[in-house]
Motif scaffolding. Sequence first.
Motif, short mmCIF file in Angstrom:
data_model
loop_
_atom_site.label_atom_id
_atom_site.label_comp_id
_atom_site.label_asym_id
_atom_site.label_seq_id
_atom_site.Cartn_x
_atom_site.Cartn_y
_atom_site.Cartn_z
N PHE A 180 0.73 -1.15 0.00
CA PHE A 180 -0.01 0.05 0.02
C PHE A 180 0.94 1.39 0.11
CE2 PHE A 180 -2.08 -3.26 2.59
CZ PHE A 180 -3.23 -3.57 1.70
N SER A 181 2.29 1.07 0.02
CA SER A 181 3.09 2.13 -0.19
C SER A 181 4.45 2.02 -0.77
CB SER A 181 3.34 2.67 1.37
OG SER A 181 4.12 1.61 2.05
N ARG A 182 4.86 3.35 -1.06
CA ARG A 182 6.22 3.28 -1.58
C ARG A 182 7.23 4.34 -0.73
NH1 ARG A 182 7.38 4.90 -6.38
NH2 ARG A 182 8.76 3.36 -6.90
N GLN A 183 8.24 3.97 -0.01
CA GLN A 183 8.88 4.79 0.97
C GLN A 183 10.61 4.09 1.10
OE1 GLN A 183 6.52 2.16 3.45
NE2 GLN A 183 7.43 3.15 5.07
N PHE A 184 10.91 5.42 1.85
CA PHE A 184 12.55 5.16 2.00
C PHE A 184 12.63 5.59 3.13
CE2 PHE A 184 12.76 8.88 -0.63
CZ PHE A 184 13.91 9.54 0.13
N TYR A 185 13.61 5.43 4.11
CA TYR A 185 14.02 6.11 5.24
C TYR A 185 15.36 6.61 5.38
CZ TYR A 185 10.51 2.74 7.33
OH TYR A 185 9.42 2.19 7.24
N ILE A 186 15.41 7.81 6.21
CA ILE A 186 16.76 8.66 6.28
C ILE A 186 16.85 8.95 7.62
CG2 ILE A 186 15.24 11.04 5.71
CD1 ILE A 186 17.85 11.93 4.15
N LYS A 187 17.84 9.26 7.98
CA LYS A 187 18.35 9.79 9.62
C LYS A 187 18.64 11.17 9.26
CE LYS A 187 19.08 5.24 11.19
NZ LYS A 187 19.88 4.51 12.42
N ASP A 188 18.12 11.95 10.51
CA ASP A 188 18.57 13.41 10.54
C ASP A 188 20.01 13.35 11.14
OD1 ASP A 188 18.39 13.21 13.24
OD2 ASP A 188 16.42 14.19 13.78
N PRO A 189 20.57 14.63 11.18
CA PRO A 189 21.70 14.80 11.89
C PRO A 189 22.11 14.19 13.28
CG PRO A 189 21.20 16.67 10.92
CD PRO A 189 19.73 15.96 10.88
N ASP A 190 21.20 13.86 14.01
CA ASP A 190 21.10 13.26 15.22
C ASP A 190 21.10 11.68 15.30
OD1 ASP A 190 22.28 15.44 16.46
OD2 ASP A 190 20.13 15.98 17.04
N GLY A 191 20.57 11.31 13.89
CA GLY A 191 20.33 9.78 13.88
C GLY A 191 18.97 9.39 14.01
N PHE A 192 18.03 10.43 14.19
CA PHE A 192 16.63 10.14 14.34
C PHE A 192 16.03 9.66 13.04
CE2 PHE A 192 12.14 11.03 14.46
CZ PHE A 192 11.87 10.44 15.68
N GLU A 193 15.46 8.68 12.96
CA GLU A 193 14.77 7.90 11.81
C GLU A 193 13.43 8.76 11.37
OE1 GLU A 193 14.94 3.69 10.19
OE2 GLU A 193 13.16 3.93 11.47
N ILE A 194 13.55 9.10 9.83
CA ILE A 194 12.61 9.62 9.29
C ILE A 194 11.84 8.87 8.03
CG2 ILE A 194 11.81 11.68 7.83
CD1 ILE A 194 13.92 13.45 9.44
N ASP A 195 10.71 8.75 8.19
CA ASP A 195 10.17 7.58 7.02
C ASP A 195 9.50 8.62 5.89
OD1 ASP A 195 8.51 5.94 5.42
OD2 ASP A 195 7.44 5.19 7.19
N LEU A 196 9.83 8.46 4.70
CA LEU A 196 9.42 9.50 3.56
C LEU A 196 8.50 8.34 2.83
CD1 LEU A 196 12.81 11.21 3.19
CD2 LEU A 196 10.79 12.19 4.15
N ILE A 197 7.07 8.57 2.99
CA ILE A 197 6.19 7.75 2.42
C ILE A 197 5.34 8.29 1.42
CG2 ILE A 197 4.80 8.24 4.38
CD1 ILE A 197 4.07 4.86 4.23
N GLN A 198 5.14 7.38 0.19
CA GLN A 198 4.08 7.85 -0.72
C GLN A 198 3.11 6.67 -0.67
OE1 GLN A 198 5.82 8.26 -4.77
NE2 GLN A 198 3.73 8.35 -5.60
#
Length: 136
Positions: free
Chosen positions: A101-119
């Motif tokens: 149901f989605s297409r996504q990837f993850y990235i980490k901010d400068p302090d290592g916190f994970e961000i989910d970028l989801i379509q």
Amino acid sequence: MKAIDHLNRYVSNVDKFIDFYGDVLDYELIDKGIKGNGKNYAILKGDGHELFISEKDNFIVETEQNFRHIGYFIENVDELLEKLKLKGYVDQEQEIIVKPFSRQFYIKDPDGFEIDLIQWTDKNKFYHYLKDKHIK
């Protein structure tokens, strides 16, 4: 109607976060300064909300406590991934994660916190899937 107005968090370096959120998610810097305690702060404007960031004494990066990640809805995840590869925020080998149901990837901010970028390809079916899965 209730909506998120702002997020407020401590960061290790305000300037790194201004650059990161501006480059990655098009946040706009609307205020920056020094608080009464002598620590840097900034307010970034996102899409429908603001991100308040500030430095603090004895900042410790704790990325795996009680908050897994934050997810941002992205209109075109392929376009964003290519943009972030060119800017060096993600490895050239990074690929889109394709789910039912989605297409996504993850990235980490400068302090290592994970961000989910989801379509989302079909968020309503995702909710129905979860509901059906828990009923059985």
